[in-house]
Write an enzyme that holds these catalytic residues in place. Structure first.
Site, short mmCIF file in Angstrom:
data_model
loop_
_atom_site.label_atom_id
_atom_site.label_comp_id
_atom_site.label_asym_id
_atom_site.label_seq_id
_atom_site.Cartn_x
_atom_site.Cartn_y
_atom_site.Cartn_z
N ASP A 36 -9.48 5.58 -13.63
CA ASP A 36 -8.68 5.25 -12.93
C ASP A 36 -9.99 5.55 -11.52
O ASP A 36 -10.79 6.13 -11.57
CB ASP A 36 -8.26 6.64 -11.90
CG ASP A 36 -7.20 6.21 -10.94
OD1 ASP A 36 -7.13 5.14 -9.86
OD2 ASP A 36 -5.96 6.73 -10.23
N ASN A 84 1.07 -2.30 -12.38
CA ASN A 84 -0.25 -2.48 -11.27
C ASN A 84 -0.31 -5.01 -10.95
O ASN A 84 -1.13 -5.45 -10.22
CB ASN A 84 -1.47 -2.87 -12.48
CG ASN A 84 -2.25 -1.48 -12.37
OD1 ASN A 84 -2.39 -1.55 -13.28
ND2 ASN A 84 -1.82 -0.98 -11.59
N ARG A 87 -0.85 -5.98 -6.98
CA ARG A 87 -1.81 -5.81 -6.19
C ARG A 87 -1.47 -6.86 -6.01
O ARG A 87 -1.10 -7.69 -6.05
CB ARG A 87 -2.92 -5.75 -7.05
CG ARG A 87 -2.50 -3.94 -8.00
CD ARG A 87 -3.82 -3.19 -8.08
NE ARG A 87 -3.96 -2.18 -8.84
CZ ARG A 87 -4.66 -1.31 -8.93
NH1 ARG A 87 -6.13 -1.53 -8.74
NH2 ARG A 87 -4.99 -0.14 -9.13
#
Ligand code: FPP
Length: 268
Positions: A36, A84, A87
């Site tokens: 991360d 994800n 995004r």
């Protein structure tokens, strides 16, 4: 799967590359990483997020190499979660292209380093060209004898658990399985990590204190190490620090025994 292997005395000469700060008898068999902080790393430098992801690849290559050199049996990384996809389209597209580019470029190195790569997740949702590269890389490295490298791609822990439950229900309905016999081993055998030992150590970079839907079953007894370091800055020293911290822990697996399981294996 629970822990099965441990360093035997005759293997000690093979571990000469392990830094002397570390105890070769207490190295983790399996490390999991939530990589991360790529975006924040780039932002701090006034660069686009994509540059952070590219720098993250360098940190990953370095970490894989070090884990391999230091005798870690498996490295599992969280490259792209089921969440994800939310995004911005541009970032998702960049990541998919980056995965393709890295796989093409690094395949020969992975083969030469005896890495066995596999991808865990709902892979049919990935772009076709990426799926083809994944199949090729998995097949071409399956006979290797070195570190197991699991790349969690379109992976979600909850989805993995639901799929396992669904498969067990289907097998029970088909008469292949007596549902009253389902135990932890039978359940774990339905997971994407069916042939892996559970991670001994989870490393999360960038200071966030969350599991983020990663390996929900497998991390039950993992030691968790959180560092403020952003993933692209995670280097040899960072890994050394994480491993030193891990080796200072007393793992009891819910019991009272103060001896680490590895020492115990070695003594018996
Ligand atoms: C999290 O940082 C990182 C990701 C979602 C992508 C990680 C991918 C790589 C390091 C590339 C791996 C490549 C291969 C081929 C396996 P973030 O974007 O959430 O950072 P932020 O929290 O600072 O915004």
């Amino acid at each position: 799967m629970t822990k099965s292997s441990s360093l035997k005395s005759e293997d000690k000469q093979l571990t000469s590359s392990i830094p002397e700060e570390l105890d070769p008898f207490r190295m983790p068999d399996h490390i999991a990483v939530i990589m991360d902080g790529n975006g924040r790393w780039a932002k701090a430098k006034g660069l686009p997020r994509s540059v952070g992801h590219s720098a993250g690849v360098d940190a990953l290559k370095n970490t894989l190499r070090l884990c391999s050199d230091w005798g870690v049996g498996a490295l599992t990384v969280y490259a792209f979660s089921t969440e994800n996809w939310s995004r911005p389209l541009e970032e998702v597209g960049f990541l998919m292209t980056l995965f393709k580019r890295v796989l093409k470029k690094e395949l020969q190195t992975l083969r030469a380093q005896q890495v066995r790569i596999s991808f865990l997740g709902d892979l049919v949702k990935l772009p076709n060209e990426l799926q083809d590269l994944i199949i090729q890389a998995t097949e071409l490295t399956s006979g290797n004898t070195g570190i197991k490298f699991n790349v969690c791609t379109n992976y979600g822990g909850r989805r993995e658990l639901v799929n396992a439950a669904k498969n067990l229900a289907i097998r029970s309905l088909n008469g292949e399985l007596d549902p009253s016999l389902i135990d932890e081993n039978i359940f774990a055998a339905e997971l994407l990590t069916a042939n892996e030992v559970d991670p001994d150590l989870l490393i999360r970079t960038s200071g966030e204190r969350r599991i983020s839907n990663f390996l929900l079953w497998q991390l039950a007894y993992s030691e968790i190490y959180i560092t403020e370091t952003l993933w692209p800055d995670f280097d040899r020293n960072s890994l050394l620090h994480a491993l030193s911290d891990y080796q200072s822990r007393c793992r009891r697996f819910g019991g009272l025994n103060q001896i680490s399981p590895k020492e115990e294996d070695f003594q018996s």
